[in-house]
Enzyme design. Structure first.
Site, mmCIF file in Angstrom:
data_model
loop_
_atom_site.group_PDB
_atom_site.id
_atom_site.type_symbol
_atom_site.label_atom_id
_atom_site.label_comp_id
_atom_site.label_asym_id
_atom_site.label_seq_id
_atom_site.Cartn_x
_atom_site.Cartn_y
_atom_site.Cartn_z
ATOM 1 C CE LYS A 61 -3.908 1.837 2.743
ATOM 2 N NZ LYS A 61 -4.743 1.560 3.935
ATOM 3 C CB SER A 136 -8.148 3.231 3.074
ATOM 4 O OG SER A 136 -7.223 2.666 4.003
ATOM 5 C CB SER A 160 -8.214 0.211 5.984
ATOM 6 O OG SER A 160 -8.932 1.395 6.205
#
Length: 467
Positions: A61, A136, A160
């Protein structure tokens, strides 16, 4: 021994195909960096180093810093930023022989539940492009679900990783707070943030978590706990007590989600586990508590992005420092980040701190106490719940109603507030959309949780339609 050149070549082909498909899951990767990763692993192998992840491609990420690629957090305010150091988890992955495949798209600064709040465009669901992959960490989840990489790192502040794992039909593990170093993870909510793991299978995710776990002198919040060692042989579930919290099975729970979790419960009973009802009475307060505390910490952490020390600078009138701040932050931050900064600043302000922030901390303690009571001696060993109230929703469905988006976190954010380990694993499909079941464990109970998840994975067909 793995053919590292072939692995790198195949990885590049898959990354190109994913980009060409419009998945929009990656922000940074190149043939050169993938080739350099393969050469680095080859050198480690030549030196006789033990490599538990030899040749495994792992995506990151893009809020996890690396020296060989930009770290943007999917925000214009960090566009082009290059870190002078690697995150601890990146160093550990590389030392274990993993190939860092790509930096992945996310909701800006990890603030969102759909990966629609990226400055670089939304991530599409890998099998249903009109739907969201969750957030996310949607880019990491989508790459794993699309078969581009077997594992990826995300971050969890309030669900997330588990939520997009559920939406995309992959495994997502959030460790105990303090199990994995946060050094090099760009801060959102410092008392909540956890580097977490996606995997195509329970074994893939567990192998990566084993490697990145452990205390770190550069992160004072890490705990010097015994090493995480997964069970690699089948475990008996005979007599294991698994709680079903009443608050996680409301009358309006999506029928497909309920059916998926019921399948998992039936499989556990069939393997000898005892499923017992429990109560976590403060669950209804988890979302409002989280959305006071997380924005408060975000407002504090994001104060450093001022156009002076980090990222892009937008110049106002000469000599006018407040104008510089307004221009930089107003243009650099997207609407969701600005919203959370405003909420966080408000609840920390004079006259409101006690009414909101202090009260939320008190409720957080009550939520944690609910879990402690459930896991007390004579209680349950694990909890089983849905991961999300519904399958993946349509893109744009909740963007105009932030509260509706926040309420979708109801089954994941309480665990984050309590700092406990939890994971989502595929439980079937409803109308072709993936359903996730969630296991929650006591602090530092990841090994047992992963072992039970592996038993479930072997017992059910995660691609079957639920009834």
């Amino acid at each position: 021994m793995s053919d590292l050149g072939g692995i790198a070549k195949d990885l590049v082909a898959r990354l190109r195909a994913a980009d060409a498909s419009g998945l929009n899951a990656t922000l940074h990767w190149s043939d050169a960096t993938v080739g350099a990763e393969a050469a680095r692993v080859e050198a480690l192998r030549g030196a006789g180093t033990v490599l538990p992840l030899e040749g495994m491609p792992v995506a990151l990420k893009d809020n996890i810093v690396t020296t060989d690629a930009p770290t943007t957090c999917a925000s214009r305010i960090l566009e082009g930023y290059q870190s002078p150091y690697d995150a601890t988890v990146v160093t550990r992955l590389r030392d274990a022989g993993a190939l860092i495949a790509a930096k992945t798209n996310l909701d800006e600064f990890a603030m969102g539940s759909s990966t629609e709040h990226s400055a670089f465009g939304r991530v599409r669901h890998p099998t249903h492009p009109d739907r969201v992959p969750g957030g996310s960490s949607g880019g990491s989840a989508a790459l794993v679900a699309a078969g581009v990489v077997p594992a990826a790192l995300g971050s969890e502040t309030g669900g997330s990783v588990r939520q997009p794992a559920s939406f995309c039909g992959v495994v997502g593990i959030k460790p105990t707070y303090g199990r994995v170093s946060r050094f090099g993870l760009v801060a959102f909510g410092s008392s909540l943030d956890c580097v977490s793991v996606f995997g195509r299978t329970v074994a893939d995710a567990g192998r990566v978590l084993e490697v990145i776990a452990g205390s770190d002198p550069r992160d004072a919040t890490t705990v010097d706990a015994p090493p995480l060692v997964r069970e690699t042989t089948p475990v008996s579930l005979q007599g294991l007590r698994i709680g079903l919290p009443a608050e996680y099975f409301p009358s309006d729970l999506d029928a497909g989600v309920r059916a998926g979790v019921d399948r998992v419960a039936a499989a556990l009973r069939g393997m000898g586990a005892d499923l017992v009802p429990v109560s976590l009475p403060h669950t209804p307060f988890a979302v409002p508590t989280y959305y006071v505390l997380a924005p408060a910490e975000a407002a504090s952490n994001l104060a450093r992005y001022d156009g002076v020390r980090y990222g892009v600078r937008r110049v106002g009138p000469a000599g006018d420092l407040p104008a510089l701040y307004r221009a930089t932050r107003g243009e650099g931050f997207g609407p969701e980040v600005r919203r959370r900064i405003l909420v966080g600043t408000y609840v920390l302000s004079a006259g409101y701190y006690d009414a909101y922030y202090r009260k939320a901390q008190q409720v957080r303690n009550l939520i944690a106490a609910d879990f402690s009571s459930a896991f007390a001696p004579g209680g349950v060993d694990l909890l089983l719940t849905p991961t999300t109230p519904t399958p993946a929703f349509k893109a744009g469905e909740k963007t105009d109603d932030p509260v509706a988006m926040y309420l979708a976190d109801i089954f994941v954010c309480a665990v984050s507030l309590a700092g406990l380990p939890a994971m989502s694993l595929p439980a079937g499909r409803s109308g072709g959309l993936s359903i996730g079941a969630q296991l929650i464990a006591p602090a530092f109970g990841e090994a047992r949780m992963i072992a039970v998840a592996a038993a479930i994975e072997a017992a059910i067909d995660a691609d079957a339609e639920v009834r």
